[in-house]
Design an enzyme around this catalytic site. Structure first.
Site, PDB file in Angstrom:
ATOM      1  N   TYR A  39       1.925 -14.237   0.325  1.00 28.45           N
ATOM      2  CA  TYR A  39       2.058 -13.656  -1.012  1.00 28.45           C
ATOM      3  C   TYR A  39       3.007 -14.510  -1.849  1.00 28.45           C
ATOM      4  O   TYR A  39       2.712 -14.864  -2.992  1.00 28.45           O
ATOM      5  CB  TYR A  39       2.574 -12.217  -0.895  1.00 28.45           C
ATOM      6  N   SER A  85       8.267  20.132 -19.782  1.00 30.86           N
ATOM      7  CA  SER A  85       8.785  20.397 -18.435  1.00 30.86           C
ATOM      8  C   SER A  85       7.969  21.529 -17.828  1.00 30.86           C
ATOM      9  O   SER A  85       6.927  21.895 -18.369  1.00 30.86           O
ATOM     10  CB  SER A  85      10.272  20.709 -18.475  1.00 30.86           C
ATOM     11  N   LYS A 118       6.513  18.690  -5.649  1.00 27.30           N
ATOM     12  CA  LYS A 118       7.296  18.323  -6.824  1.00 27.30           C
ATOM     13  C   LYS A 118       8.379  17.344  -6.372  1.00 27.30           C
ATOM     14  O   LYS A 118       9.295  17.710  -5.635  1.00 27.30           O
ATOM     15  CB  LYS A 118       7.920  19.566  -7.463  1.00 27.30           C
TER      16      LYS A 118
END
Ligand code: JCF
Length: 674
Positions: A39, A85, A118
């Site tokens: 890479y 939210s 969450k």
């Protein structure tokens, strides 16, 4: 500007595509196809081309992932649609209410939801134009955040270019930036090695890393983005939220693999329960479950309250962190004599349990975190581990907060407290006497390679100590049949056998006796060296550190540990008691010192392979040589013994092929037991 040759142009395009592909395999699929070195080679080549032909540089080039020159401040970035939210639910009743309200407003019997963990990180908004990332922003107040585009480009799991030929003209993608546990541990380890301040938790580390003006610093932090939804999109997107997430996954985003479709409140509650159960196994911190109505076509109709959409709910998990008052720091003496500073806290609920004590690990940690009595501290409870003090809430320190120091005397037995040079821990030096160390000291004393008293297991020792039949090892030699009868699983026969074993242990060797005392840093081999060198207990007990370092393999740390041990009057009393109780060993003076040829292993050749439990390689070798033997590295017809520990290599096979005697650890231990 120099004309860019077609060949360079197409090579650069190919390198970019390859690099983004491998980036995706690595960060999103967690399944790399090429090595890091390969890479890097591709990256070097692209960087070379871009520096030769600056016209080739684009904001979406993988070379931009290494970070750019620092900014002087962040500019503002307005989200196209506000980042709302979530409404919170704390108990199952709240979830049932949420589901009932939705069923009523929608006029349906059952609602399908999408559940996801969450994540406890930082929410961000990513803006794509014609498939290219053009802007990234923090949530801010929900309308306007800070422009952190340069920082976002350094995050491997954020596509710089969507993986599609037909991207929407404009798209906002929302997600949570976190640091995974495995990355967090490595990050803090590196910081520790460099003497840098440690991060208190992954959330703070992620938030701090995103808010760097120098994106090269962000590039050095192992951040991960999990996408959880979209904001504005210029084109039609799939009808269900679940399908939107699949679409985002196809376009190159990391989507949490615990995303699931759920039916009704019951489905949500079951999901929550499974999340609570699996919490410890997850590689990231979570603070709840999120439920969203799957059918996006009703979202607009449901609308929002002042701050949160009505079609989504965050169902909290019990918090694992809390702040509370540190009332005192109490030194606690463990079974091995290690003294741990323990915080006495004003009781506080953490993760559903009331906590009033938390560990501070050792004095270094108390000082590093600058914890003082009277501070407000953040504590954390994770899984079954002992709660720990994570950090001090500096803004709440009272003027009279009191720094703490390690006591010089053991709070349990009054012996000296010493920190040996190469240890982080402080220890009580009264090992033979200290009530806190009773069970540990007795178990070691009776163990096979020490006084070898068979039949005295831990359960039994605990009972004897609890019933105050035994306080120190001296009391073992005063035990009677009636002391033993009536203890769990002690009949007449086993009591008599145990008493016989105790009586027989009176006759021992000096080396075994020294090892049995459990002096910190004195293992079997050191005990043998001490016995051989001093040829008696009294000269050893009288030796100072200078005399001790004359003994083979004894350095200043071990020497200090030995002198400190014998300096404790309580330990000396126990030793006197043992001798009065009849513990004895052959007087070395009465034996003529053996000549080299008389040594028990004279002329024998050993090869060691595999790992031994009770000895280091060096110890095993030293002991063989003391007894007149020789250690070589390869097995041949001249080898007498091959000692095979755990995971032996080919040497063991070779020994078998040549018919050389093989010894396992126990047989080796018996052989050098002289
Ligand atoms: O993981 C999160 N912290 C998270 C936050 C996940 C979500 O699906 C969210 C969110 C905040 C707002 N969804 C919304 C609408």
């Amino acid at each position: 500007m120099a004309e860019v040759p077609q060949q360079a142009r197409s090579r650069a395009a190919s390198l970019r595509e390859q690099l983004e592909h491998h980036n995706y395999r690595y960060y999103v699929l967690d399944d790399p196809e090429i090595s890091d070195a390969e890479y890097d080679r591709l990256m070097d080549e692209l960087q070379g081309l871009e520096s030769d032909y600056p016209a080739l540089k684009t904001p979406s080039s993988p070379t931009q992932r290494v970070g750019a020159a620092p900014l002087s401040e962040f500019s503002e970035s307005r989200h196209e649609t506000p980042m709302q939210s979530l409404a919170n639910a704390f108990e199952s009743g709240d979830v049932e209410d949420f589901d009932r309200r939705l069923r009523e407003s929608l006029g349906v019997d059952s609602v399908e939801y999408v559940g996801e963990p969450k994540l406890d990180g930082t929410s961000i908004n990513l803006h794509y134009v014609d498939g290219a990332l053009v802007e990234a922003a923090t949530r801010g107040d929900g309308e306007v955040g800070e422009d952190i585009t340069a920082n976002a480009r350094t995050i491997g799991s954020i596509p710089l270019q969507l993986r599609t030929d037909q991207p929407p003209a404009r798209l906002e993608v929302r997600g949570e930036v976190v640091i995974r546990h495995r990355d967090f541990e490595r990050l803090n380890q590196t910081r520790l090695e460099r003497g840098e301040r440690l991060f208190a938790n992954p959330r703070n580390a992620a938030a701090g890393s995103l808010r760097q003006l120098d994106s090269r610093i962000t590039a050095s932090r192992p951040l991960t983005l999990f996408a959880f939804g979209i904001g504005h999109c210029s084109e039609a997107m799939p009808k269900t939220h679940y399908a939107v997430l699949q679409q985002l996954r196809e376009w190159g985003f990391l989507i949490n693999d615990r995303v699931e479709r759920l039916t009704g409140a019951a489905g949500c509650l079951d999901y929550h329960e499974r999340l609570v159960e699996d919490r410890e196994q997850l590689d990231y911190e979570i603070d709840g479950a999120v439920y969203k109505v799957n059918d996006r076509s009703v979202w607009d109709r449901l609308g929002s309250t002042a701050r949160a959409p009505r079609w989504a709910l965050a169902h909290k998990l019990p918090a694992r962190e809390a702040t509370t008052l540190l009332e005192d720091i109490i030194p606690s003496v463990g079974r091995t004599g290690v003294i741990t500073p323990v915080a006495a806290l004003s009781p506080v609920e953490v993760g559903g349990v009331t906590v009033s004590r938390a560990t501070l690990h050792n004095l270094d940690e108390v000082q590093r975190k600058d914890v003082r009595v009277g501070d407000t501290v953040m504590i954390r409870r994770a899984g079954d581990v002992i709660p720990e003090v994570v950090s001090v809430v500096a803004s709440q320190r009272p003027a009279d907060a009191r720094p703490w120091s390690m006591p010089e005397r053991c709070p349990v037995c009054g012996s000296d407290v010493v920190r040996l040079d190469d240890e982080a821990a402080h220890r009580c030096m009264g090992g033979l006497f200290c009530p806190a160390q009773r069970v540990g000291a007795i178990m070691h004393f009776v163990s096979r390679r020490a006084m070898d008293i068979d039949g005295l297991g831990e359960k039994l020792v605990e009972q004897l100590v609890e019933r105050e039949r035994v306080a120190t090892v001296v009391d073992l030699y005063r035990l009677t049949r009636s002391d033993l009868l009536g203890l769990d699983r002690m009949g007449e026969k086993s009591s008599d056998n145990l008493l016989k074993a105790i009586a027989a242990s009176r006759q021992t060797t000096l080396a075994r006796f020294l090892y049995a005392l459990g002096i910190s840093q004195v293992g079997e081999v050191t005990a043998k060296n001490l016995a051989g060198h001093f040829a008696g207990l009294e000269p050893l007990m009288a030796a100072d550190e200078e005399a001790l370092v004359e003994v083979p393999d004894i350095g200043p740390v071990v020497a200090e540990s030995i002198t400190r041990f014998f300096a404790q009057s309580h330990n000396r009393e126990v030793i006197d008691g043992l001798i009065e109780a009849g513990v004895h060993w052959p007087d070395p003076q009465s034996q003529t010192a053996p000549g080299a040829d008389d040594l028990p292993l004279a002329g024998k050749t050993f090869v060691l392979t595999g790992s031994l439990e009770a000895f280091t390689r060096d110890e095993a070798k030293a002991r063989i040589e003391q007894l007149g033997g020789k250690v070589t590295s390869s097995v041949s017809g001249k080898t007498d013994y091959v000692v095979a520990g755990a995971d032996p290599g080919s040497k063991r096979d070779k020994a078998e092929a040549l018919g050389v005697t093989l010894l396992d650890e126990a047989a080796f231990g018996d052989l050098i037991e002289q």
